[in-house]
Design a protein around this motif. Structure first.
Motif, PDB file in Angstrom:
ATOM      1  N   ARG A  12       1.116  -1.381  -0.240  1.00 52.65           N
ATOM      2  CA  ARG A  12      -0.241  -0.281   0.009  1.00 52.65           C
ATOM      3  C   ARG A  12       0.511   1.215   0.163  1.00 52.65           C
ATOM      4  NH1 ARG A  12      -5.742  -1.326   1.373  1.00 52.65           N
ATOM      5  NH2 ARG A  12      -5.495  -3.553   1.791  1.00 52.65           N
ATOM      6  N   LEU A  13       1.018   1.967  -1.037  1.00 55.89           N
ATOM      7  CA  LEU A  13       1.565   3.667  -1.123  1.00 55.89           C
ATOM      8  C   LEU A  13       0.995   4.465  -0.920  1.00 55.89           C
ATOM      9  CD1 LEU A  13       3.577   1.985  -3.998  1.00 55.89           C
ATOM     10  CD2 LEU A  13       4.553   2.092  -1.212  1.00 55.89           C
ATOM     11  N   ASP A  17       4.703   7.810  -3.430  1.00 53.62           N
ATOM     12  CA  ASP A  17       5.700   6.853  -3.581  1.00 53.62           C
ATOM     13  C   ASP A  17       5.621   6.603  -4.729  1.00 53.62           C
ATOM     14  OD1 ASP A  17       7.093   7.985  -1.037  1.00 53.62           O
ATOM     15  OD2 ASP A  17       5.759   6.615   0.088  1.00 53.62           O
ATOM     16  N   LYS A  18       4.489   6.144  -4.931  1.00 56.58           N
ATOM     17  CA  LYS A  18       3.169   5.524  -5.872  1.00 56.58           C
ATOM     18  C   LYS A  18       4.106   6.257  -7.388  1.00 56.58           C
ATOM     19  CE  LYS A  18      -0.300   3.660  -8.527  1.00 56.58           C
ATOM     20  NZ  LYS A  18       0.076   3.994 -10.012  1.00 56.58           N
TER      21      LYS A  18
END
Length: 89
Positions: A12-13, A17-18
């Motif tokens: 899970r980002l 960050d993604k």
């Protein structure tokens, strides 16, 4: 030889960050999965190496080598521990 079974890790980002990972993957001409696996694997190898290796200064190295060359006589506590271990076998 049996085929390698692919394993999955779910992450899970946050959006930042993604996007950062996607941009870096694109810049290295890799898929996000390829980028994350290669980057995580490299970092994992570094961490493992750091924890497996001990770096000593010259004085510490000399003390270790002296202890190996001239081991102390076992004290009573060590003798009891060795006896307990022997009794467990």
């Amino acid at each position: 030889m049996p085929a390698l079974k692919k394993q999955r890790i779910d992450l899970r980002l946050n959006e930042y960050d993604k996007n950062l990972i996607e941009e870096a993957a694109a810049m290295t001409n890799q898929s996000v999965s390829q980028f994350m696996v290669s980057t995580a694997s490299e970092r994992a190898a570094e961490v493992i190496e750091q924890h497996r290796r001990m770096v000593l200064n010259e004085e510490s190295w000399n003390r270790v080598m002296d202890a190996i060359s001239n081991p102390a006589e076992p004290n009573e506590r060590l003798k009891r521990a060795a006896k307990r271990l022997q009794d467990m076998e």
